[in-house]
Design an enzyme around this catalytic site. Structure first.
Site, PDB file in Angstrom:
ATOM      1  N   LYS A 159       0.876  -1.179   0.000  1.00  0.00           N
ATOM      2  CA  LYS A 159       0.000   0.000   0.000  1.00  0.00           C
ATOM      3  C   LYS A 159       0.914   1.230   0.000  1.00  0.00           C
ATOM      4  O   LYS A 159       1.976   1.210   0.614  1.00  0.00           O
ATOM      5  CB  LYS A 159      -0.841  -0.055   1.284  1.00  0.00           C
ATOM      6  CG  LYS A 159      -1.673   1.148   1.542  1.00  0.00           C
ATOM      7  CD  LYS A 159      -3.124   0.913   1.181  1.00  0.00           C
ATOM      8  CE  LYS A 159      -3.841   2.242   1.011  1.00  0.00           C
ATOM      9  NZ  LYS A 159      -4.446   2.474  -0.277  1.00  0.00           N
ATOM     10  N   CYS A 194      -2.410   9.506  -8.001  1.00  0.00           N
ATOM     11  CA  CYS A 194      -3.652   9.175  -7.286  1.00  0.00           C
ATOM     12  C   CYS A 194      -4.691  10.280  -7.498  1.00  0.00           C
ATOM     13  O   CYS A 194      -4.411  11.453  -7.243  1.00  0.00           O
ATOM     14  CB  CYS A 194      -3.380   9.019  -5.796  1.00  0.00           C
ATOM     15  SG  CYS A 194      -4.895   8.640  -4.897  1.00  0.00           S
ATOM     16  N   LYS A 207       4.496   5.783 -11.700  1.00  0.00           N
ATOM     17  CA  LYS A 207       3.139   5.325 -12.008  1.00  0.00           C
ATOM     18  C   LYS A 207       2.353   6.463 -12.649  1.00  0.00           C
ATOM     19  O   LYS A 207       2.059   7.473 -12.005  1.00  0.00           O
ATOM     20  CB  LYS A 207       2.452   4.836 -10.728  1.00  0.00           C
ATOM     21  CG  LYS A 207       1.085   4.218 -10.987  1.00  0.00           C
ATOM     22  CD  LYS A 207       0.614   3.439  -9.789  1.00  0.00           C
ATOM     23  CE  LYS A 207      -0.735   2.783 -10.027  1.00  0.00           C
ATOM     24  NZ  LYS A 207      -1.155   1.952  -8.897  1.00  0.00           N
ATOM     25  N   THR A 223      -5.736   4.634 -11.669  1.00  0.00           N
ATOM     26  CA  THR A 223      -7.175   4.704 -11.950  1.00  0.00           C
ATOM     27  C   THR A 223      -7.515   5.993 -12.695  1.00  0.00           C
ATOM     28  O   THR A 223      -6.750   6.949 -12.697  1.00  0.00           O
ATOM     29  CB  THR A 223      -7.973   4.676 -10.638  1.00  0.00           C
ATOM     30  OG1 THR A 223      -7.489   5.727  -9.793  1.00  0.00           O
ATOM     31  CG2 THR A 223      -7.820   3.353  -9.915  1.00  0.00           C
ATOM     32  N   GLY A 251      -5.330  -5.800  -9.763  1.00  0.00           N
ATOM     33  CA  GLY A 251      -5.814  -5.164  -8.541  1.00  0.00           C
ATOM     34  C   GLY A 251      -7.268  -5.475  -8.273  1.00  0.00           C
ATOM     35  O   GLY A 251      -7.607  -6.312  -7.440  1.00  0.00           O
TER      36      GLY A 251
END
Ligand SMILES: Cc1cc2nc3c(=O)[nH]c(=O)nc-3n(C[C@H](O)[C@H](O)[C@H](O)COP(=O)(O)O)c2cc1C
Length: 305
Positions: free
Chosen positions: A43, A129, A165, A193, A265
Site C-alpha cells: 500500500k 492518485c 506510475k 485509476t 488489482g
C-alpha cells in the site's frame, strides 16, 4: 514459460499485485505471494500518518470498482515492523515493490530515502492518485513536475529501481512517461485509476463519501492498454501494464501492447487471490495452443503492421 526479467529482477511469472490492494498488512502480501503472484506491491506509504477518507470509500459497479480510499498510511516512520515481516518474501523469491507518495517533490524524496534503506526490490512512485485533497495537483499530468520527482527520488535510491506510475487522466501519458525516463526512471506503470464518479439517484447524492474517485477494473482496460501501447513506441524502459486484468487474455493483451509485467488489482479485490494462478494458467494455455514458448516472443507483437 512465463519467467520474466524486470529491471534485473527475476520473476516466476509476469503478474504483480497492484498497489493498495490487500497490501494493508504484511501478512496479506505474503499470502498473495504464496498464492502465485510474480511480485507484490505494498500500500502506498506517505510522509506522515493519514487516515484516508470516510466510508463509503470503495464500491463495485457493473464495469469495475470506484474508489476514494484516500491513501491511508501510518506514515513512513511507522513502517519498520512491516518491512521486517516482509523479509519473508525473500525466502519465497517474490520481489517486493514499495509504493510511496508525497504532496510535493520534497516529500517524495524524504519518504524514498527511508524506504530505500529498508531494501525493497523496487520503489514505485504514486504520482497519479486521483482521490486526494491535492488531486488537482496530480503530478502525472505534468511532464516537468513528474520528471523533477523522479530525478529527486533517483538521487536517494541508490541501485533500487524506480518506477513512475502514470495517470490515464494526463493529456499525453506517453509524453509524461518519456519525461520520467529522461529523468532516470527505470520502469513505468501504465497506469493508475481514471477519475470518475457515480450518483445514487434515490439519495440524490454521489455514492462515495469523497464524492469522486478512481475507476478501475474492466472499464479501465482499453484506456490503460492504449497507454501501454503508446509508451512502448516512445520509451526503452520496461512497462507495467495494469487496469482491468481479469483473465489470461487480458494479460496477454497488455503483453502484446508491450508490457513486461501485468498488474492485477480490482480482480483480486472482487474474486480473491486465486486470480494469479488462474491468469498464469490461461496465459500458458493460450501460448501452448499457439506455439509460443516465451513471453518475449509476444511482447509488443501487436505493433507489427
Ligand atoms: C481500493 C483500491 C485502492 C488503491 N490504492 C492505491 C494506492 O494506495 N496506491 C496506488 O498507487 N494505486 C492504488 N490503486 C490503484 C491500483 O494500484 C491499480 O493501479 C488500479 O486499480 C488499476 O488496476 P485494476 O483495474 O487491476 O484494479 C488502488 C485501487 C483500488 C481499487
Amino acid at each position: 514459460m512465463l519467467e520474466t526479467r524486470f529491471c534485473d529482477l527475476e520473476l516466476r511469472n509476469p503478474t504483480r499485485l497492484c498497489a493498495g490492494i490487500m497490501g494493508v498488512n504484511a501478512g496479506q502480501l505474503i499470502r498473495v505471494a504464496r498464492e502465485g503472484a510474480g511480485a507484490v506491491t505494498m500500500k502506498s506509504i506517505g510522509p506522515r500518518e493519514r487516515e484516508g477518507h470516510k466510508n463509503p470509500t470503495v464500491i463495485e459497479w457493473e464495469h469495475g470498482i470506484l474508489n476514494a480510499v484516500g491513501l491511508p498510511t501510518p506514515g513512513y516512520k511507522n513502517c519498520d515492523e512491516e518491512f521486517e515481516e516482509l523479509k519473508e518474501l525473500k525466502k519465497l523469491g517474490v520481489p517486493l515493490i514499495a509504493s510511496i507518495y508525497g504532496t510535493r517533490a520534497e516529500e517524495f524524496i524524504e519518504v524514498a530515502g527511508y524506504v530505500a534503506e529498508k531494501g525493497p526490490d523496487a520503489i514505485e512512485l504514486d504520482i497519479s492518485c486521483p482521490n486526494t485533497e491535492w488531486h488537482d495537483l496530480q503530478f502525472a499530468q505534468d511532464a516537468e513536475i513528474s520528471g523533477k520527482i523522479v530525478g529527486g527520488v533517483k538521487g536517494v535510491c541508490g541501485k533500487i529501481p524506480v518506477i513512475a506510475k502514470l495517470s490515464p487522466a494526463a493529456a499525453s501519458p506517453a509524453e509524461v512517461g518519456k519525461a520520467c525516463e529522461e529523468a532516470g526512471a527505470d520502469a513505468l506503470c501504465a497506469a493508475n485509476t481514471m477519475p470518475g464518479m457515480l450518483i445514487n439517484v434515490d439519495a440524490r447524492k454521489p455514492i462515495l463519501a469523497f464524492r469522486k474517485g478512481g475507476i478501475s477494473g474492466p472499464a479501465l482496460k482499453p484506456i490503460n492498454l492504449k497507454i501501454t501501447y503508446d509508451l512502448y513506441e516512445k520509451v526503452q524502459i520496461p512497462i507495467i501494464g495494469e487496469g482491468g486484468i481479469t483473465n489470461g487474455t487480458d494479460a496477454l493483451e497488455y503483453v502484446m501492447a508491450g508490457a513486461t509485467l501485468c498488474g492485477i488489482g480490482s480482480a483480486v479485490w472482487k474474486g480473491g487471490t486465486g486470480i494469479f494462478r488462474t491468469v498464469c494458467a490461461e496465459m500458458e494455455f493460450w501460448m501452448k495452443e499457439n506455439g509460443y514458448s516465451k513471453l518475449e516472443q509476444l511482447r509488443g507483437i501487436a505493433h507489427e503492421k
